[in-house]
Motif scaffolding. Structure first.
Motif, PDB file in Angstrom:
ATOM      1  N   UNK A   1       0.823  -1.211   0.000  1.00 40.86           N
ATOM      2  CA  UNK A   1       0.000   0.000   0.000  1.00 40.86           C
ATOM      3  C   UNK A   1       0.861   1.266   0.000  1.00 40.86           C
ATOM      4  N   UNK A   2       1.939   1.245   0.788  1.00 42.06           N
ATOM      5  CA  UNK A   2       2.811   2.434   0.856  1.00 42.06           C
ATOM      6  C   UNK A   2       3.437   2.732  -0.505  1.00 42.06           C
ATOM      7  N   UNK A   3       3.937   1.701  -1.163  1.00 41.29           N
ATOM      8  CA  UNK A   3       4.523   1.904  -2.488  1.00 41.29           C
ATOM      9  C   UNK A   3       3.452   2.322  -3.497  1.00 41.29           C
ATOM     10  N   UNK A   4       2.245   1.787  -3.365  1.00 38.45           N
ATOM     11  CA  UNK A   4       1.152   2.179  -4.266  1.00 38.45           C
ATOM     12  C   UNK A   4       0.879   3.671  -4.154  1.00 38.45           C
ATOM     13  N   UNK A   5       0.850   4.172  -2.904  1.00 42.46           N
ATOM     14  CA  UNK A   5       0.632   5.595  -2.697  1.00 42.46           C
ATOM     15  C   UNK A   5       1.731   6.445  -3.305  1.00 42.46           C
ATOM     16  N   UNK A   6       2.967   5.978  -3.190  1.00 41.18           N
ATOM     17  CA  UNK A   6       4.100   6.716  -3.738  1.00 41.18           C
ATOM     18  C   UNK A   6       4.055   6.732  -5.263  1.00 41.18           C
ATOM     19  N   UNK A   7       3.796   5.581  -5.875  1.00 43.74           N
ATOM     20  CA  UNK A   7       3.677   5.520  -7.337  1.00 43.74           C
ATOM     21  C   UNK A   7       2.532   6.414  -7.817  1.00 43.74           C
ATOM     22  N   UNK A   8       1.446   6.425  -7.047  1.00 45.94           N
ATOM     23  CA  UNK A   8       0.275   7.233  -7.387  1.00 45.94           C
ATOM     24  C   UNK A   8       0.627   8.717  -7.425  1.00 45.94           C
ATOM     25  N   UNK A   9       1.448   9.168  -6.476  1.00 44.35           N
ATOM     26  CA  UNK A   9       1.839  10.580  -6.405  1.00 44.35           C
ATOM     27  C   UNK A   9       2.557  11.034  -7.669  1.00 44.35           C
ATOM     28  N   UNK A  10       3.199  10.105  -8.360  1.00 43.42           N
ATOM     29  CA  UNK A  10       3.930  10.417  -9.588  1.00 43.42           C
ATOM     30  C   UNK A  10       3.161  10.012 -10.841  1.00 43.42           C
ATOM     31  N   UNK A  11       1.853   9.750 -10.671  1.00 45.70           N
ATOM     32  CA  UNK A  11       1.029   9.405 -11.819  1.00 45.70           C
ATOM     33  C   UNK A  11       1.286   8.025 -12.374  1.00 45.70           C
ATOM     34  N   UNK A  12       1.863   7.133 -11.547  1.00 51.26           N
ATOM     35  CA  UNK A  12       2.194   5.779 -12.013  1.00 51.26           C
ATOM     36  C   UNK A  12       1.369   4.735 -11.261  1.00 51.26           C
ATOM     37  N   UNK A  13       0.091   5.026 -11.039  1.00 50.03           N
ATOM     38  CA  UNK A  13      -0.764   4.101 -10.299  1.00 50.03           C
ATOM     39  C   UNK A  13      -1.024   2.817 -11.073  1.00 50.03           C
ATOM     40  N   UNK A  14      -0.766   2.833 -12.382  1.00 51.50           N
ATOM     41  CA  UNK A  14      -0.971   1.628 -13.188  1.00 51.50           C
ATOM     42  C   UNK A  14      -0.034   0.496 -12.761  1.00 51.50           C
ATOM     43  N   UNK A  15       1.103   0.851 -12.138  1.00 54.19           N
ATOM     44  CA  UNK A  15       2.059  -0.173 -11.702  1.00 54.19           C
ATOM     45  C   UNK A  15       1.413  -1.099 -10.679  1.00 54.19           C
ATOM     46  N   UNK A  16       0.770  -0.498  -9.674  1.00 56.42           N
ATOM     47  CA  UNK A  16       0.125  -1.294  -8.631  1.00 56.42           C
ATOM     48  C   UNK A  16      -1.043  -2.087  -9.194  1.00 56.42           C
ATOM     49  N   UNK A  17      -1.751  -1.485 -10.136  1.00 59.58           N
ATOM     50  CA  UNK A  17      -2.888  -2.176 -10.736  1.00 59.58           C
ATOM     51  C   UNK A  17      -2.436  -3.449 -11.448  1.00 59.58           C
ATOM     52  N   UNK A  18      -1.390  -3.342 -12.251  1.00 63.82           N
ATOM     53  CA  UNK A  18      -0.931  -4.500 -13.029  1.00 63.82           C
ATOM     54  C   UNK A  18      -0.417  -5.629 -12.132  1.00 63.82           C
ATOM     55  N   UNK A  19       0.328  -5.275 -11.095  1.00 63.81           N
ATOM     56  CA  UNK A  19       0.852  -6.322 -10.239  1.00 63.81           C
ATOM     57  C   UNK A  19      -0.257  -6.973  -9.416  1.00 63.81           C
ATOM     58  N   UNK A  20      -1.326  -6.222  -9.129  1.00 61.32           N
ATOM     59  CA  UNK A  20      -2.451  -6.800  -8.412  1.00 61.32           C
ATOM     60  C   UNK A  20      -3.278  -7.722  -9.292  1.00 61.32           C
ATOM     61  N   UNK A  21      -3.309  -7.449 -10.590  1.00 68.05           N
ATOM     62  CA  UNK A  21      -3.984  -8.360 -11.510  1.00 68.05           C
ATOM     63  C   UNK A  21      -3.348  -9.740 -11.432  1.00 68.05           C
ATOM     64  N   UNK A  22      -2.014  -9.756 -11.464  1.00 63.38           N
ATOM     65  CA  UNK A  22      -1.279 -11.024 -11.376  1.00 63.38           C
ATOM     66  C   UNK A  22      -1.525 -11.678 -10.018  1.00 63.38           C
ATOM     67  N   UNK A  23      -1.448 -10.875  -8.956  1.00 61.14           N
ATOM     68  CA  UNK A  23      -1.612 -11.404  -7.601  1.00 61.14           C
ATOM     69  C   UNK A  23      -2.982 -12.040  -7.398  1.00 61.14           C
ATOM     70  N   UNK A  24      -4.033 -11.338  -7.865  1.00 61.13           N
ATOM     71  CA  UNK A  24      -5.405 -11.808  -7.654  1.00 61.13           C
ATOM     72  C   UNK A  24      -5.697 -13.082  -8.428  1.00 61.13           C
ATOM     73  N   UNK A  25      -5.386 -13.079  -9.734  1.00 64.18           N
ATOM     74  CA  UNK A  25      -5.807 -14.174 -10.599  1.00 64.18           C
ATOM     75  C   UNK A  25      -4.872 -15.385 -10.593  1.00 64.18           C
ATOM     76  N   UNK A  26      -3.641 -15.183 -10.128  1.00 65.17           N
ATOM     77  CA  UNK A  26      -2.697 -16.299 -10.143  1.00 65.17           C
ATOM     78  C   UNK A  26      -2.294 -16.789  -8.749  1.00 65.17           C
TER      79      UNK A  26
END
Length: 463
Positions: free
Chosen positions: A371-396
């Motif tokens: 969550x902390x890294x997600x917030x940091x990536x979000x601050x720089x407009x890179x929230x897609x990073x957390x989204x993509x890794x969560x797709x892998x985490x959830x479905x696999x």
């Protein structure tokens, strides 16, 4: 009324911002927790199951709205950091337009899909009608949930996390009083819990709107500010949409896990539902840290103070690790006692719920990091990073792990509880690796040059 988070003690700013936000999240989640607790005092496993299933669906919806609204918080915070008043005005106005449309469409779609949702969740027959009543009332309250979170996002983007806490605190008191009356003497069951929640949320919105009208924002809004603008909406959605999808995916994984549990009967359904609500409550600290690092790092990024943003990230990581390890230890020692608070007359629910809680609680450690890294990536407009890794985490990892744990260990819920921590561990490790890789690109001379260029353009506009 905006607060400057680019100066002063970083830790001091973090505490002053995160504590009110944490209390706000606590009080908002307290709606569902209070519903479940009071329902368990007056009703059996069927009503407990109905409220736990219904509140999980509404909790998912709330997190999606909150995630989408973070696009407003970050965009507004970066505009404040860079001194762009025009973007501040357009962000607030376009947010109102965007979320008004969102709330209307979402309400209609969910009401029309109500029975299908409960069927997909394998809702036990004994709890189906009560769960339907609960969700029908809560879905009608979606405009209130949306309005509160949008107004709160605006306040937080301007560095003020205290006022949203006041609004939701008043609503929380109303919620408890109505819960006791409607579920107890009036014996309305799950429907009473939903009605209490919806009324209290409406009251929170009324308090928030009243406060907003009496506060000088320093940026007067005009009719033309409310005209939808592609660039402004894109700035909001670019940050908010991946976070909303990320939250939605995580909650969908929880709902699928709940559906898997529901197929094992009403006792397992109630056990899993209670633990999911407890974990959602514990997740408030990581969520508060995520939003805090987003707002603080975003303002500092807008001002070109990138080192302050990184230090904020490290502080939040420390807080989340200490919290996660502490609650994990507590749940190992007193799992049964915690479960008895929600189900006094159902010993089987307590036994199975304790098994699930003891393993599931480790998710608080790994999710806190992610969550902390997600917030940091979000601050720089890179929230897609957390989204993509969560797709892998959830479905696999999460969903397959829960399914195979159920098949291989049908007599206990302990292995099933490990599915979510395993997914979060994967995301946390990946977040650390991505941060190390991208760190040199955040706050580079090129980025500072772009910020200086933007500042020069603003000065020319002012002249």
């Amino acid at each position: 009324m905006e607060q400057n988070l680019t100066k002063g003690s970083i830790f001091h700013n973090l505490i002053l911002f995160s504590l009110p936000y944490l209390l706000s999240c606590f009080l908002q989640s307290f709606y569902g927790l209070a519903d479940l607790f009071i329902t368990g005092q007056f009703n059996g496993a069927d009503a407990i199951s109905a409220v736990s299933i219904g509140s999980q669906v509404t909790h998912m919806l709330t997190l999606v709205i909150t995630g989408l609204a973070m696009g407003t918080t970050v965009t507004l915070a970066r505009a404040i950091g860079s001194g762009d008043k025009r973007l501040m005005k357009r962000t607030i106005a376009n947010t109102v337009v965007l979320f008004t449309i969102f709330s209307v469409i979402t309400t209609l779609v969910l009401l029309l899909s109500l029975e299908n949702i409960l069927t997909l969740l394998s809702t036990p027959a004994e709890a189906f009608r009560q769960a339907e009543d609960y969700l029908k009332i809560c879905f009608l309250g979606i405009p209130f949930i949306t309005a509160y979170n949008v107004i709160s996002a605006v306040f937080r983007g301007m560095g003020d996390s205290r006022r949203p806490m006041y609004f939701i605190a008043a609503g929380g008191v109303i919620n408890i009083v109505l819960d006791v009356i409607l579920i107890g003497p009036l014996k309305m069951g799950a429907a009473g819990a939903a009605l209490a929640t919806t009324i209290s949320q409406a009251c929170s919105v009324i308090f928030a709107v009243s406060a907003l009208r009496n506060i000088n924002l320093g940026i007067p809004l005009h009719k033309y500010d409310f005209i939808p603008r592609k660039t402004t909406l894109w700035k909001i959605l670019q940050v908010g949409m991946p976070i909303a999808l990320q939250e939605g995916l995580i909650q969908i994984s929880f709902l699928i896990i709940t559906a898997i549990a529901n197929q094992r009967g009403v006792t397992v359904s109630a056990s899993v539902g209670i633990v999911e609500k407890i974990i959602s409550f514990l997740f408030l600290v990581p969520s508060a840290m995520m939003s805090s690092v987003s707002a603080i790092a975003a303002q500092n990024a807008g001002a070109g103070r990138h080192e302050r943003g990184r230090k904020t990230l490290f502080y939040t990581l420390g807080i989340c690790l200490i919290f996660g390890l502490s609650v994990s230890r507590i749940c190992q020692l007193w799992a049964e006692s915690i479960l008895r608070l929600f189900s006094k007359g159902e010993p089987a629910v307590v036994t199975m719920g304790a098994q699930y809680l003891r393993t599931y609680v480790f998710d608080c450690v790994f999710s806190g990091i992610q969550f902390c890294f997600s917030g940091y990536f979000c601050a720089y407009g890179k929230s897609y990073i957390s989204f993509l890794q969560n797709v892998v985490s959830v479905f696999f990892i999460r969903i397959p792990g829960a399914y195979f744990a159920t098949v291989l260990f049908p007599d206990t819920l302990a292995p099933m509880g490990l599915a979510s921590p395993a997914g979060s561990l994967f995301s946390a490790v990946l977040s650390i690796l991505i941060f190390i890789k991208l760190r040199r690109y955040m706050g580079t001379p090129l980025e500072r040059k772009n910020i200086s260029k933007h500042a020069s353009e603003l000065q020319k506009q002012a002249v």
